[in-house]
Scaffold this motif. Structure first.
Motif, PDB file in Angstrom:
ATOM      1  N   GLU A   1       0.838  -1.204   0.000  1.00  0.00           N
ATOM      2  CA  GLU A   1       0.000   0.000   0.000  1.00  0.00           C
ATOM      3  C   GLU A   1       0.873   1.255   0.000  1.00  0.00           C
ATOM      4  OE1 GLU A   1      -3.275   2.453  -0.116  1.00  0.00           O
ATOM      5  OE2 GLU A   1      -3.159   0.312  -0.512  1.00  0.00           O
TER       6      GLU A   1
ATOM      7  N   GLN B   1       1.070   4.028  -2.852  1.00  0.00           N
ATOM      8  CA  GLN B   1       0.893   5.454  -2.596  1.00  0.00           C
ATOM      9  C   GLN B   1       2.093   6.246  -3.117  1.00  0.00           C
ATOM     10  OE1 GLN B   1       0.176   5.681   1.616  1.00  0.00           O
ATOM     11  NE2 GLN B   1      -1.988   5.127   1.427  1.00  0.00           N
TER      12      GLN B   1
ATOM     13  N   GLN C   1       1.967   8.967  -5.995  1.00  0.00           N
ATOM     14  CA  GLN C   1       2.517  10.310  -5.780  1.00  0.00           C
ATOM     15  C   GLN C   1       3.515  10.649  -6.889  1.00  0.00           C
ATOM     16  OE1 GLN C   1       1.563  12.444  -3.477  1.00  0.00           O
ATOM     17  NE2 GLN C   1       3.030  14.021  -3.943  1.00  0.00           N
TER      18      GLN C   1
END
Length: 199
Positions: free
Chosen positions: A117, A121, A125
């Protein structure tokens, strides 16, 4: 069997000592030497000290068989209860190990999922930042193209204006030249008239 005992004692292998004593107890029981069999089984039991619970169960099972053959059913019953208790304990230990392993697998899977996860992320980003940079780059390129188009148009308009101005200047110069020629002729005629009038 006594040779195996000597080798096991020399090597210092407790499990081999236990299994040899157990085997000797089984052989002596089958031969009808119940006291010797009980001695060997109890010696094996004394050597256990934290060894395999399965070996402990096997030893108690042998002691139970010896008690049955001695017709000591009370002791045989007590040993049977002990065996059931040990098996239950062993099953509980197995269950606890299974539960502990399941919990560890769950924790590891949870950590992997959390790590994935976080990676997702971070990747999102990075993609967002790359998209922002790409968007600004495209915007800058678009603005540069528009500026270049305006600049090109402005240069073209200036060139057309200069050409039109040069044409106008040339036309006026030609007109002025014509007027100048006419003026010179008029001047020449005027001089000729003045000469005639003055004589």
């Amino acid at each position: 069997a006594s040779r195996a005992m000597k080798v096991a004692e020399k090597v210092g292998n407790k499990e081999l000592l236990i299994l040899t004593d157990l085997a000797m107890a089984q052989v002596k029981r089958k031969m009808g030497l119940l006291e010797d069999a009980a001695f060997c089984a109890n010696r094996a039991l004394g050597n256990l000290e934290g060894e395999s619970p399965l070996n402990e169960i096997k030893i108690y099972e042998e002691l139970e068989e010896i008690a049955k053959e001695k017709k000591d059913f009370e002791k045989a019953y007590a040993l049977e209860k002990k065996i059931h208790t040990l098996r239950d304990t062993l099953l509980d230990m197995d269950r606890q190990k299974y539960i502990a392993n399941a919990e560890n697998r769950f924790k590891l899977d949870k950590m992997k999922i959390e790590s994935l996860e976080k990676d997702r992320q971070i990747n999102e980003q990075a993609i967002r930042q790359r998209n922002i940079v790409l968007s600004f780059s495209l915007l800058a390129l678009f603005l540069a193209v528009i500026a270049a188009a305006f600049l090109f148009r402005n240069i073209r308009q200036k060139r057309q204006y200069h050409l039109a101005l040069e044409k106008t200047v040339k036309q006026r110069t030609e007109k002025l030249s014509e007027l100048n020629i006419e003026l010179e002729q008029a001047n020449f005629e005027l001089k000729g008239y003045n000469r005639i009038v003055s004589h």
